[in-house]
Design an enzyme around this catalytic site. Structure first.
Site, mmCIF file in Angstrom:
data_model
loop_
_atom_site.group_PDB
_atom_site.id
_atom_site.type_symbol
_atom_site.label_atom_id
_atom_site.label_comp_id
_atom_site.label_asym_id
_atom_site.label_seq_id
_atom_site.Cartn_x
_atom_site.Cartn_y
_atom_site.Cartn_z
ATOM 1 N N GLN A 17 0.783 -1.240 0.000
ATOM 2 C CA GLN A 17 0.000 0.000 0.000
ATOM 3 C C GLN A 17 0.813 1.288 0.000
ATOM 4 O OE1 GLN A 17 -3.696 2.077 2.528
ATOM 5 N NE2 GLN A 17 -3.063 0.004 2.997
ATOM 6 N N GLU A 140 1.547 -1.153 8.334
ATOM 7 C CA GLU A 140 0.679 -0.054 8.758
ATOM 8 C C GLU A 140 0.683 0.164 10.269
ATOM 9 O OE1 GLU A 140 -1.728 2.845 9.309
ATOM 10 O OE2 GLU A 140 -1.580 2.224 7.226
ATOM 11 N N ASP A 169 0.612 3.613 5.998
ATOM 12 C CA ASP A 169 0.816 3.223 4.605
ATOM 13 C C ASP A 169 0.538 4.357 3.617
ATOM 14 O OD1 ASP A 169 1.847 0.627 4.598
ATOM 15 O OD2 ASP A 169 -0.094 -0.257 5.003
ATOM 16 N N GLY A 248 -7.494 20.455 19.404
ATOM 17 C CA GLY A 248 -7.007 21.772 19.017
ATOM 18 C C GLY A 248 -7.393 22.877 19.971
ATOM 19 N N GLY A 249 -7.744 22.524 21.203
ATOM 20 C CA GLY A 249 -8.144 23.546 22.162
ATOM 21 C C GLY A 249 -9.623 23.848 22.124
#
Length: 416
Positions: A17, A140, A169, A248-249
């Site tokens: 992959q 993976e 991958d 992200g806050g």
């Protein structure tokens, strides 16, 4: 139609992959990608997870569209000769074999430079050469474990989890693609090719950069206020797992919708934005929270954030997930339904945009595959079916100057 990589020839020595996802994108952009495969065997994914007996598996067909396939035995003298001729004419060679495999074929980077100094050599490995894990076989989930994704995914009271998305991958293939395109531009300035290496560990880490951010904050503060463990839980010395919390806050969580008892995907993801708190309160029928000191700021809300989500869920659980998103969008609340792969495969908007396309292979027939995720104003990638094993062997050899008799002799000698 003119395409960005028209005239660029790529030798594809990749399998599974990570490599094929990179070379497939090069093919979508117009490059002539020649997939070089073992005679009679081919890429291992042709045989893995088959849904139709003796037919190329979807695992292969969905990672190798728009390519040409040749069967070539590089262990034979004739096969090595063909390989050398291909290298002389190529712009890019991509491989993701185990360390040293290309060298053992007799094609070291130094030798390749002698044959074609303009060639760009793209290489995917599990780990960088200086890593103590350099000789570890990487797939993976190995990459997710080593790159920081697994340790930060899951719930705080459970084990590390790997993502279903191909962070190790396909993500590595996309990173290498960027490097190869940069190397092509650099060649325009210098006239020379170069080697571009990409480790799967590095590719995963690059997507986990916010967790590296959090590690440094944790080292200094001893806590991370946007994580569910704050302020009542305890923090160790490493970034913890935060479940479905927003990273992200801006707090977020998965909320139940109508039918969740029987439908495993009857959920939405809901995000609380500081600047949109007033609208959020209005949407969920809690206008008194707008000015309540216990709720009016993100810092004040965090200690009882799960109580807030539970209150919101009292509403979402009464309606369908699509209705919930339609309603909440009116209040500019970031949210989305949790879509199953069944829903995605049937989504007419994804067909219209070309993100999901239907193609046809001679033996398999029609099947769905992903289309190009980038949308260009000057061209649209024409997604075609993956090649059959060795489908283009004769054509490629003829382009190299071999006669029909020579091709027949090579076949007799098991070189092709």
């Amino acid at each position: 139609m003119s395409t960005p990589l028209q005239g660029i020839k790529v030798l594809d020595f990749t399998g599974v992959q990570s490599g094929p996802s990179c070379t497939q994108m090069l093919a979508w952009f117009g490059a002539d990608v020649i997939k070089i495969e073992r005679p009679g065997v081919g890429d291992v994914t042709r045989h893995q997870l088959r849904d139709i007996p003796d037919i190329d598996a979807l695992y292969f067909t969905m990672l190798n569209s728009n390519k040409r396939s040749i069967e070539l035995n590089t262990k034979t003298a004739e096969g090595k000769e063909v390989m050398e001729k291909l290298i002389r004419e190529a712009d890019i060679l991509v491989e993701n074999f185990h360390p040293g495999a290309i060298d053992h074929m007799g094609f070291t980077w130094e030798h390749i430079q002698e044959i074609n100094p303009r060639l760009i050599f793209g290489s995917i490995k599990g780990f960088d050469e200086c890593s103590p894990y350099v000789n570890v076989k990487a797939y993976e989930n190995v990459a997710q474990a080593a790159g920081g994704a697994a340790s930060t995914t899951g719930f705080w009271d459970g084990p590390p989890l790997v993502s279903a998305a191909a962070l190790g991958d396909s993500n590595t293939g996309m990173h290498l693609l960027i490097g190869l395109l940069a190397a092509l531009l650099h060649r325009e300035k210098t006239g020379r090719g170069q080697r571009v290496t990409m480790s799967m560990q590095d590719a995963v880490l690059n997507l986990c950069r916010v967790k590296l951010r959090d590690q440094q904050r944790l080292d200094k503060l001893g806590y991370l206020e946007e994580y569910p463990q704050y302020p009542n839980g305890t923090f160790g010395d490493a970034v913890p797992r935060g479940g479905n919390a927003g990273g992200g806050g801006q707090p977020g969580w998965i909320l139940k919708c109508k039918g969740w008892e029987t439908d495993p995907n009857a959920y939405i993801y809901f995000t609380i934005q500081e600047q949109n708190w007033e609208n959020t309160c209005k949407a969920i029928g809690k206008p008194e929270w707008i000015t309540d000191p216990a709720y009016s700021t993100a810092h004040a809300r965090q200690p009882h954030i799960f109580d807030i989500f539970a209150e919101i869920e009292k509403y979402t659980v009464t309606i369908d997930k699509h209705e919930a998103v339609a309603y909440l969008t009116q209040f500019d609340i970031p949210c989305a339904p949790v879509l199953s792969m069944k829903e995605i495969s049937l989504d007419p908007s994804l067909r219209q945009s070309g993100s999901v396309v239907e193609v046809e292979q001679p033996l398999r027939g029609k099947y769905l595959t992903v289309g190009c995720p980038m949308k260009f104003s000057a061209f649209t990638p024409d997604i075609k079916a993956a090649p059959l094993l060795g489908e283009h062997t004769a054509a490629v050899l003829q382009e190299l100057g071999y006669s029909d008799d020579e091709i027949a002799a090579m076949k007799q000698n098991h070189a092709i």
